[in-house]
Enzyme design. Structure first.
Site, mmCIF file in Angstrom:
data_model
loop_
_atom_site.group_PDB
_atom_site.id
_atom_site.type_symbol
_atom_site.label_atom_id
_atom_site.label_comp_id
_atom_site.label_asym_id
_atom_site.label_seq_id
_atom_site.Cartn_x
_atom_site.Cartn_y
_atom_site.Cartn_z
ATOM 1 N N ARG A 157 5.914 5.999 -35.730
ATOM 2 C CA ARG A 157 5.757 7.028 -35.906
ATOM 3 C C ARG A 157 4.443 7.541 -35.641
ATOM 4 O O ARG A 157 4.427 8.687 -34.794
ATOM 5 C CB ARG A 157 6.393 7.998 -37.128
ATOM 6 C CG ARG A 157 7.292 7.650 -37.333
ATOM 7 C CD ARG A 157 8.635 9.017 -37.761
ATOM 8 N NE ARG A 157 8.111 8.826 -38.935
ATOM 9 C CZ ARG A 157 9.109 7.390 -39.714
ATOM 10 N NH1 ARG A 157 10.287 7.439 -39.561
ATOM 11 N NH2 ARG A 157 8.855 7.680 -41.589
ATOM 12 N N GLU A 180 5.652 -1.484 -52.527
ATOM 13 C CA GLU A 180 5.982 -0.614 -54.378
ATOM 14 C C GLU A 180 7.109 -1.849 -54.206
ATOM 15 O O GLU A 180 6.838 -2.674 -55.991
ATOM 16 C CB GLU A 180 6.495 0.528 -53.992
ATOM 17 C CG GLU A 180 6.913 0.729 -55.269
ATOM 18 C CD GLU A 180 7.585 2.251 -55.402
ATOM 19 O OE1 GLU A 180 8.792 2.827 -56.666
ATOM 20 O OE2 GLU A 180 7.649 2.901 -54.153
#
Length: 171
Positions: free
Chosen positions: A58, A95
């Site tokens: 994006r 993460e």
């Protein structure tokens, strides 16, 4: 024009408990999209970039038209294995695991002024990795810019360059 009117919140995507901030309605609305690009151009121009870098995927949607509006070049940072030719890679922690991004080794000339763009700043890990990668090939990274920033995730704390966002969400 309030650009937030063109951002859609989608609950529980991509997993339960996550509110996804969807920029698709902004991209689909011509006047709002032009306003966003014009505002980004005003924010980025003082950094005097020679080239804009977009982060897959994006970030491409933001950086490419902005580069055109500014009359400068556009470079892609992509996931491993997606760029042809000689590339430079950088792996970084997520993460839950690691990821690797790449740039073509000759995409940015040493010393060129660069602003890096993505659609959204969340935790900042991918942008920080892109800044590190670009510096490895000699870029003078001047700033990072985003359409949307999720300020409650403190992503800008991971960045050692000025961070510019058109819209911010506090929760």
């Amino acid at each position: 024009m309030d650009l937030k009117d063109h951002i859609r919140g989608i609950p529980d995507f991509p997993k339960p408990g996550i509110l996804f901030y969807d920029v698709s309605p902004l991209l689909a609305h011509g006047p709002a999209w032009k306003t966003a690009i014009d505002r980004l151009a005003d924010a980025v121009r003082p950094h005097r970039p020679d080239v804009l870098v977009g982060i897959e995927s994006r970030g491409f949607l933001v950086a490419a038209p902005l580069a055109l509006a500014l009359g400068i070049g556009f470079v892609m940072v992509r996931k491993r294995g997606k760029l042809p030719g000689d590339t430079v890679a950088h792996s970084y922690d997520l993460e839950y695991g690691t990821d690797t991004i790449e740039v073509q080794s000759d995409a940015v000339k040493p010393g060129q002024r660069v602003v890096v763009l993505d659609d959204l700043l969340a935790t900042g890990g991918t942008m920080a990795a892109a800044v590190t990668l670009l510096r490895r090939i000699g870029a003078d990274v001047r700033a990072a810019a985003f359409l949307v920033e999720l300020t409650f995730l403190n992503g800008r704390d991971k960045l050692d360059v000025p961070s510019l966002s058109l819209m911010a969400y506090d929760s």
